[in-house]
Design an enzyme around this catalytic site. Structure first.
Site, mmCIF file in Angstrom:
data_model
loop_
_atom_site.group_PDB
_atom_site.id
_atom_site.type_symbol
_atom_site.label_atom_id
_atom_site.label_comp_id
_atom_site.label_asym_id
_atom_site.label_seq_id
_atom_site.Cartn_x
_atom_site.Cartn_y
_atom_site.Cartn_z
ATOM 1 N N HIS A 252 0.841 -1.194 0.000
ATOM 2 C CA HIS A 252 0.000 0.000 0.000
ATOM 3 C C HIS A 252 0.873 1.239 0.000
ATOM 4 O O HIS A 252 1.789 1.365 0.812
ATOM 5 C CB HIS A 252 -0.905 0.020 1.238
ATOM 6 N N ASP B 137 -15.394 2.688 6.846
ATOM 7 C CA ASP B 137 -14.312 3.593 6.441
ATOM 8 C C ASP B 137 -14.756 4.462 5.272
ATOM 9 O O ASP B 137 -14.475 5.661 5.250
ATOM 10 C CB ASP B 137 -13.050 2.808 6.053
ATOM 11 N N ARG C 87 -14.922 12.850 6.634
ATOM 12 C CA ARG C 87 -13.664 13.516 7.002
ATOM 13 C C ARG C 87 -13.214 14.473 5.914
ATOM 14 O O ARG C 87 -12.689 15.555 6.181
ATOM 15 C CB ARG C 87 -12.576 12.465 7.264
ATOM 16 N N SER D 123 -7.855 3.916 8.805
ATOM 17 C CA SER D 123 -8.547 3.872 7.515
ATOM 18 C C SER D 123 -7.804 2.927 6.563
ATOM 19 O O SER D 123 -8.394 2.030 5.949
ATOM 20 C CB SER D 123 -8.598 5.300 6.948
ATOM 21 N N LYS E 162 -8.937 -1.392 5.627
ATOM 22 C CA LYS E 162 -9.196 -1.890 4.272
ATOM 23 C C LYS E 162 -8.282 -3.070 3.943
ATOM 24 O O LYS E 162 -8.685 -4.032 3.300
ATOM 25 C CB LYS E 162 -9.023 -0.757 3.253
HETATM 26 N N1 URA Z 1 -5.820 6.995 2.506
HETATM 27 C C1 URA Z 1 -6.795 6.299 3.109
HETATM 28 O O1 URA Z 1 -7.172 5.228 2.679
HETATM 29 N N2 URA Z 1 -7.360 6.833 4.222
HETATM 30 C C2 URA Z 1 -6.988 8.017 4.755
HETATM 31 O O2 URA Z 1 -7.518 8.414 5.756
HETATM 32 C C3 URA Z 1 -5.973 8.740 4.099
HETATM 33 C C4 URA Z 1 -5.397 8.189 2.973
#
Ligand code: URA
Length: 434
Positions: free
Chosen positions: A82, A161, A168, A183, A187
């Protein structure tokens, strides 16, 4: 329990229990907590922070808010990578088939670009026919059959999320390290990842502008992985200047293709080899980084990674003729070179400014759902530390609208700083957190 009590507790800087967090997230996901309360809570978290225990509880609560994938019947170990997002970051396009070519299947859910940072799915969709919206069955089937699959996140994966992030985004609460860490990790966990290589970008073109913020985020995500019995390693990598030599969807895809054919830029290839090697090590497919490096270099040099890339694109419906002959990929009809206004050493190529110039051309989105112009973008000819002569080309701009050229020229000239005194090249990595 009442939402207001949980908001007040966080407002008053007290630690929330795992039960309180779990309840809050469950209620929010099912619509039992209105957006204004969730936003107030997110602001309290942004201002007062969270402990590691709270952040881990939040991560798990959000991961469990929807479907939890189990890849164990398809892969020996579910490995993922990621990136926290940047400018010119096309790493997944190379690393996913490269790791798969080394015998370790890679199933990955990626995102789209937003603001100045690009998204893997947009780059892939510059190939006609490429399908990014796969069902869970299609995802698992392709992972087993082809060994590599990259698609969009299904709506049922960590829905809490998705809902919280949208809130947000419009309430000034994105820039919170515990909220970002939970967050991202929710995932990854929901998508079944057991071993994760995190690429935490730092610099002008990254979410995290300072090394200390990036270190905090990286440490927190590695710690969440440990607490949830997953493995993670985090790289802190430079995002002051764009990665590689292109910014823009089809341009970046061409660069990834060049890299898979051993014609890519050095900095980008180095980045891909390191991330791919680490994925093999963390998934226990290689005993050491040195051994992994030999394996991934072999798969890159002998064309196995390129063949895997072709199989992957074909499996997702992409028009292979566009990949085999990159001239067929979209490209802006108007081209303009931007030259150095003075001679000297390049001190700065501000990644965010280059990213915003690409967005202005149409390569990115100002807001969710905006259309993308796949062929536009910017080729970046130099790196920080290099010497240039006056009138030497710095950038090539690919556009589709005449009026964009002048605007982009001003933006790009502002992104570059050239001075008389020499400057060191920027490091590629600032550290690794294991
Ligand atoms: N990427 C994400 O998946 N979540 C965040 O809060 C910021 C960047």
């Amino acid at each position: 329990m009442r939402a207001v009590d949980i908001i007040i507790k966080k407002r008053d800087k007290q630690e929330l229990s795992a039960q309180e967090i779990e309840w809050f997230i469950q209620e929010f996901t099912r619509g039992g907590i209105p957006d204004y309360q969730a936003a107030a809570w997110a602001m309290a978290v942004l201002l007062n922070g969270m402990t590691e225990e709270e952040t881990t509880a939040l991560t798990l609560a959000m991961a469990r808010s929807g479907e939890m994938l189990d890849l164990s019947s398809v892969v020996p170990i579910a490995v993922d990578k990621h990136s926290t997002g940047g400018v010119g970051d096309k790493t997944t396009l190379v690393v996913a088939p490269l790791v798969a070519a080394c015998g370790l299947p890679v199933g990955k859910m990626s995102g789209r670009g937003l603001g100045f940072s690009g998204g893997t799915l947009d780059k892939l969709e510059s190939i006609r026919g490429f399908r990014a919206d796969l069902s869970t069955e299609q995802f698992l089937g392709q992972l087993a059959r082809v060994g590599v699959v990259v698609c969009g996140q299904t709506a049922d994966l960590a829905p809490a999320d998705g809902k919280l992030y949208a809130l947000r985004d419009v309430t000034g609460t994105v820039q919170s390290i515990p909220l970002i860490a939970s967050s991202i990790m929710s995932k990854k966990i929901a998508a079944g990842a057991q071993a994760i290589v995190l690429d935490v970008k730092v610099g002008f073109g990254a979410f995290m502008k300072t090394l200390s913020e990036a270190q905090q985020l990286a440490r927190l995500m590695v710690e969440i992985a440990r607490k949830t019995e997953r493995k993670a390693v985090a790289y802190l990598s430079d995002m002051n200047q764009p990665l590689g030599r292109t910014v823009g969807n089809a341009l970046e895809l061409r660069e990834a293709i060049d890299t898979l054919q051993n014609r890519g830029p050095r900095d980008f290839e180095t980045h891909c080899l390191e991330i791919a090697s680490r994925m093999l090590v963390i998934a226990e497919q290689s005993p050491s980084m040195e051994a992994a490096r030999v394996t991934v270099e072999r798969a890159l040099r002998n064309g196995d990674a390129w063949q895997k890339f072709l199989a992957w694109i074909e499996a997702q419906g992409g028009d292979l003729s566009m990949v085999l002959d990159a001239q067929k990929l979209p490209i802006g009809s108007l081209q303009m070179e931007i030259v150095a206004p003075v001679s000297g050493y390049i001190q700065q190529i501000h990644a965010e400014k280059v990213g915003l110039a690409a967005v202005m051309l149409g390569a990115g989105r100002a807001k969710k759902g905006d259309p993308i112009d796949y062929g536009v973008g910017i080729e970046v000819y130099h790196k920080v530390g290099q010497i240039v002569q006056r009138d030497e080309p710095l950038f090539m701009v690919y556009a589709n609208r005449e009026e964009h050229l002048r605007q982009v020229q001003a933006m790009l000239l502002e992104a570059v700083v050239i001075k008389e005194n020499p400057v060191e090249p920027l490091p590629h990595f600032y550290g690794v957190i294991e």
